[in-house]
Scaffold this active site. Structure first.
Site, PDB file in Angstrom:
ATOM      1  N   SER A 145       0.908  -1.127   0.124  1.00  0.00           N
ATOM      2  CA  SER A 145      -0.026  -0.096  -0.032  1.00  0.00           C
ATOM      3  C   SER A 145       0.878   1.260  -0.205  1.00  0.00           C
ATOM      4  O   SER A 145       1.790   1.208   0.618  1.00  0.00           O
ATOM      5  CB  SER A 145      -0.804   0.094   1.190  1.00  0.00           C
ATOM      6  N   TYR A 158      -1.545  -0.171  10.288  1.00  0.00           N
ATOM      7  CA  TYR A 158      -1.723  -0.312   8.841  1.00  0.00           C
ATOM      8  C   TYR A 158      -0.522  -0.022   7.846  1.00  0.00           C
ATOM      9  O   TYR A 158       0.139  -0.876   7.065  1.00  0.00           O
ATOM     10  CB  TYR A 158      -2.908   0.456   8.251  1.00  0.00           C
TER      11      TYR A 158
END
Length: 236
Positions: A145, A158
């Site tokens: 990501s 995250y």
């Protein structure tokens, strides 16, 4: 006249195949002639896909938890046995968490790291062993990501997990290259997936879109096309 390269029997395991990027990747691989094992913990999602794609040669549905090491080893071995080898893996299983540093509990942090990073390591390691032992080479694609490349707001767990995926990918690529195994990561920005819709409100997605030149979020199939490109065997 140069000889045509030998036609390879292409097979892949896709984790997190029940929805989003994983599902789009699995469907694109099937359309492109690959044999594909769709793995997901969500049995209802797998059954919904099964009702659409049906039961046929070259497709397998596997309900498994990628944070369970024994389940991972069994699943990878079974896929390799059924498909007589394993050409590629896409590590797409994951979870999001949009919480600030002070709001993120230690248990939440560990859970995100376990699913996004540790599971990617376990699946990649199990697949690489198969590719090494068969001396077949192959390709592993990890879905990272943009949050793993920069300090995104409220992405404590995250961002740490996806940053770990990116570094893990680099290390795996270095170690596995002599075995003919390629390892790459894709680091998307915001993509219109059920996971994103769960963690970002509609107005937040609009704000994200304003920072993107095309003024929209990505679509799962766009990431799937990049994964397919990286999975394709290098022809000599």
């Amino acid at each position: 006249m140069a000889k045509k390269p030998k036609q390879q029997k292409l097979s892949a395991l896709v984790t997190g195949a029940g929805s989003g990027i994983g599902r789009a990747t699995a469907e694109l691989l099937l359309e492109s002639g690959w044999s594909v094992a769709l793995l997901d913990k969500n049995t209802a999602a797998l059954e919904e896909i099964r009702s659409k794609l049906g039961e046929k040669k070259g497709i397998q549905y596997i309900a498994a938890d990628v944070t369970d090491e024994n389940a991972v080893e069994r699943a990878v071995a079974e896929v390799s046995r059924i498909f007589e080898g394993l050409s590629g893996v896409v590590n797409s299983a994951g979870m999001g968490l949009t919480k600030g540093l002070f709001e993120t509990s230690t248990d939440e942090f560990r859970r995100v790291i376990e699913l996004n990073l540790v599971a990617t390591f376990m699946v990649g390691r199990a697949a690489a062993r198969i590719m090494r032992d068969r001396q077949s080479g192959g390709s592993i694609v990890n879905i990272a990501s943009i949050s793993g490349l920069r300090g995104s707001f409220k992405r404590t767990a995250y961002g740490a997990s996806k940053g770990g995926v990116i570094t893990l990918t680099k290390v795996m690529a270095t170690e596995l290259a002599p075995l003919g195994i390629r390892v790459n990561a894709i680091a998307p920005g915001p993509v219109e997936t059920p996971l994103v819709r769960q963690h970002l409100k509609a107005e937040d997605r609009l704000l994200y879109a304003r920072t993107i030149p095309m003024n929209r979020l990505g679509e799962p199939v766009e990431i799937a096309r990049a994964a397919l490109f990286l999975l394709d065997p290098v022809q000599s």
